[in-house]
Design an enzyme around this catalytic site. Structure first.
Site, short mmCIF file in Angstrom:
data_model
loop_
_atom_site.label_atom_id
_atom_site.label_comp_id
_atom_site.label_asym_id
_atom_site.label_seq_id
_atom_site.Cartn_x
_atom_site.Cartn_y
_atom_site.Cartn_z
N LYS A 194 1.93 -6.01 26.97
CA LYS A 194 3.03 -6.12 27.95
C LYS A 194 3.04 -4.64 28.43
O LYS A 194 3.36 -4.53 29.69
CB LYS A 194 4.22 -6.32 27.33
CG LYS A 194 4.66 -5.62 26.02
CD LYS A 194 6.03 -5.91 25.38
CE LYS A 194 6.49 -5.12 24.33
NZ LYS A 194 6.64 -3.59 24.77
N THR A 195 2.72 -3.62 27.55
CA THR A 195 2.77 -2.27 28.08
C THR A 195 1.83 -2.02 29.32
O THR A 195 2.02 -1.35 30.28
CB THR A 195 2.75 -1.08 27.14
OG1 THR A 195 3.87 -1.32 26.16
CG2 THR A 195 2.88 0.31 27.74
N ASP B 199 11.51 -2.64 29.82
CA ASP B 199 10.56 -3.10 28.67
C ASP B 199 11.73 -3.40 27.64
O ASP B 199 12.74 -3.00 27.42
CB ASP B 199 9.76 -1.97 28.25
CG ASP B 199 8.65 -2.25 27.37
OD1 ASP B 199 8.42 -3.56 27.15
OD2 ASP B 199 8.11 -1.35 26.69
N GLU B 200 10.90 -4.40 26.59
CA GLU B 200 12.06 -4.74 25.56
C GLU B 200 12.99 -5.59 25.90
O GLU B 200 14.10 -5.24 25.44
CB GLU B 200 11.94 -3.63 24.40
CG GLU B 200 10.58 -2.93 23.96
CD GLU B 200 9.70 -3.82 22.93
OE1 GLU B 200 10.24 -5.00 22.74
OE2 GLU B 200 8.76 -3.32 22.40
N GLN C 278 11.12 -11.59 19.21
CA GLN C 278 11.55 -10.10 18.50
C GLN C 278 12.81 -9.47 18.77
O GLN C 278 12.96 -8.22 18.84
CB GLN C 278 10.25 -9.27 19.04
CG GLN C 278 8.71 -9.46 18.72
CD GLN C 278 7.69 -8.62 19.22
OE1 GLN C 278 7.76 -7.34 18.83
NE2 GLN C 278 6.82 -8.97 20.29
#
Length: 652
Positions: free
Chosen positions: A35-36, A228-229, A259
């Site tokens: 994903k990064t 992100d996240e 997650q």
């Protein structure tokens, strides 16, 4: 599909996410799915489309993750430079939510009636202030625990509630107490020109929401937004992102419902589940290929997470090798379990594996004691994650001097350092200084306070004119801290002196900035430090990592031990009588499993001492969800074999 050189090496779904740059985009990314990589390549692609880098914002949750993403973007931009030289001369803003909040609040501080150099309370500052607020409200801090009251206030701020809204809905007596205390707490913060950790977000949200000039300036500046996240965002963070996206709605969020492990601190899974409702016309892409773990680890983690109902179905897969089976060790006691982990880690190291390739994870902090003892006994080097450099007393003292020099209204910092080291200034004198009653001070007492005032004026002069590292050296000498530590000369004192030397070294990182900007940067770094940032600072240590599963999120290791897999411990039964949140605990186990690249070790103990009492345990219900074909029994070198997998888990 269009071909660009920076797309090489990406799979088809990753490329699709990189190239989809217009409008809202939801990327549901499984563990280890890159994903990064998607975010960084997407940023580079947007720059190649003619967008200036300073018009791009990427937000994540830890300083460590932000630093790594920033570095990767910089490397990619240099590797694939845009055609326009002017565009290359700036870089995107890659930061954390809290650091972004600090930046915005400092820039627009006048709208909030705050000084630019406002104080950022750490947790201990907030607990102290809540205790004072309890006393102001006529409550006994021994009857109402300040940390619990602070927890209620923090959760309410994370839910974007004001104190008046919270008070209106306070139906229980503890909530009513919290509401009253919150009002006094806000008065204390205001009087000290301070914000607490949650204010960095809620104040930012209210600033943007209530000031069209501010919102327009930020929406013009940040035309493309990445989060992100995303599964870890709370109500305030979601609202900030949505407001910044404005009418253009060029927002890309990347996350994984599986997650989501921070609901206890306000992370709202609905932010992912309802993204398409909040952003009509949103496009969704699933990243399901894992590049980290073996097929065995992926199969086991899929078996675990598919039992959850509150999720978007996806099947993570990998092209990696089958890999070794998962080793399960059934220990007799907690000590036996710890010795197995230490011995097995030692054996891995003796086989030639690097200690930093090994991580030992646990559900709760108390489990670390037995593990540390075993690692010490078997002489295996380890590093315990969680003792933060910036939380050491001597470091906090110097930073308090620095904060007080630029924000004289910070009574918390004044109270901390006015008699540190000892200057013969007592509590009564300190209270008179805080309350502005200096005229009541006479003789020797007044002289002592005036000498302290002179020290603070000298520090303020240094902080505004000298490089940060020189200012830090000056504080350590001018305040008498160095003399005091050298005079006592104990091993602990010399160790503290070494820590202060390390603080000066860290200060050099900011010497290229203007003096006041450097002070702001250091204080911000200290206030927003996380466990993983502490690991980054010490990553040269050649040692096995010991940490909670929460602290391990976002990290990966070839070899991972997951300990304490007992019903009631993991899944964890909370002490506040709320029972077990099975879905969140299963997500936490999924996160733990997917930290491993090559090999997993799962352990539990039949008998464990908790809160001074021995407890007989049954294995974690999670273990029944993993097929026996993926698992083998564990046995450390030089020890008798444990009970077999089938006999210890499947109870008749």
């Amino acid at each position: 599909m269009i071909s660009f050189p920076y797309l090489e090496g990406l799979n088809s779904k990753q490329k699709e996410a990189v190239l989809h740059t217009s409008g809202p985009l939801l990327v549901l990314a499984g563990a280890g799915s890159g994903k990064t990589r998607v975010i960084t390549h997407r940023i580079v692609h947007i720059i190649h489309q003619g967008v200036a880098p300073h018009n791009i914002l990427a937000v994540t949750f830890t300083n460590k993750a932000a630093k790594e993403m920033r570095e990767r973007v910089e490397v990619l931009v240099k590797k694939y430079p845009p055609s326009e030289r002017a565009i290359y001369d700036s870089l995107p803003m890659v930061t954390t939510f809290h650091a972004l909040g600090v930046r915005i609040l400092r820039e627009f501080h006048e709208y909030l009636g705050l000084p630019r150099h406002f104080t950022i309370y750490d947790r201990s500052d907030s607990v102290r202030a809540v205790k004072a607020a309890l006393e102001r409200g006529g409550y006994n801090p021994k009857e109402f625990e300040p940390k619990k009251i602070l927890g209620k206030i923090s959760r309410a701020k994370g839910d974007a509630l004001s104190v008046s809204e919270y008070k209106l809905n306070a139906s229980t007596f503890p909530d009513q107490v919290a509401a009253t205390v919150w009002e006094h707490y806000e008065d204390i913060l205001k009087s000290e020109h301070a914000l607490d950790f949650d204010d960095l977000l809620i104040k930012t949200l209210n600033l943007i929401k209530n000031n069209p000039v501010v919102s327009e300036a930020l929406q013009t500046r940040y035309k493309y937004i990445h989060v992100d996240e995303y599964q870890d965002t709370n109500a305030v963070q979601f609202s900030i992102a949505k407001l910044l996206a404005g009418n253009n709605q060029n927002i890309c969020v990347v996350g994984d419902i599986d997650q989501n492990i921070y609901s206890w601190r306000g992370a709202d899974i609905k932010n992912v589940l309802q993204f398409e409702r909040e952003f009509p016309g949103a496009y969704t892409i699933l990243l399901e290929e894992n590049y980290r773990s073996t097929k065995t680890i992926i199969a086991a983690s899929n078996e675990i997470i598919e039992k959850n109902k509150n999720r978007v179905a996806k099947e993570v897969f990998t092209s990696n090798e089958e890999g070794e089976k998962i080793t399960l060790y059934a220990a007799m006691t907690g000590q036996d379990e710890a010795e197995y982990v230490a011995l097995t880690a030692k054996a891995l190291i003796e086989e030639g594996h690097n200690p930093t390739d090994i991580a030992v994870l646990y559900r709760t902090n108390f489990q670390s004691r037995a593990l540390e003892e075993a690692f010490l006994n078997y002489q295996v080097e380890y590093q315990l994650l969680g003792t933060k450099f910036y939380e050491r007393k001597e470091i906090k003292d110097v930073l308090s001097y620095l904060r007080l020099a630029l924000n004289p209204g910070s009574n918390a910092d004044l109270a901390r350092v006015i008699n540190e080291p000892a200057r013969g200034i007592g509590k009564v004198t300190m209270l008179k200084v805080i309350e502005g009653k200096r005229s009541e001070l006479k003789g020797a007492t007044l002289e002592k306070v005036e000498r302290f005032d002179q020290i603070m004026m000298d520090i303020a002069d240094e902080a505004r004119t000298k490089p940060l590292s020189e200012t830090l050296k000056f504080i350590i000498k001018r305040t008498g801290i160095e003399t005091e530590l050298k005079k006592n000369g104990t091993e602990d004192d010399l160790s503290r002196l070494e820590n202060l030397g390390e603080l000066v070294t860290l200060g050099r990182r900011y010497d290229e900035l203007s003096p006041e900007a450097a002070v702001e940067a250091l204080i911000e770094t200290a206030a927003l430090q996380s466990d993983q940032d502490e690991l980054k600072d010490k990553e040269e240590l050649d040692a096995v990592r010991l940490m909670t599963i929460h602290a391990a999120k976002g990290l990966e290791f070839p070899y991972v031990f997951i300990t304490g897999l007992e019903e009631g411990l993991f899944p964890h039964e909370r002490l506040d009588d709320t029972g077990i949140d099975h879905e969140e605990e299963r997500r936490l186990f999924y996160v733990a499993l997917t930290r491993a690249a090559k090999k997993l070790f799962l352990t539990y103990a039949h008998i464990r001492t908790i809160y001074g009492s021995q407890r007989v345990n049954i294995p974690s219900s999670f273990l029944n969800d993993i097929s026996t074909k993926h698992v083998e029994g564990g046995n450390p070198k030089g020890r008798d074999a444990s009970s077999g997998y089938e006999t210890t888990i499947f109870l008749d």
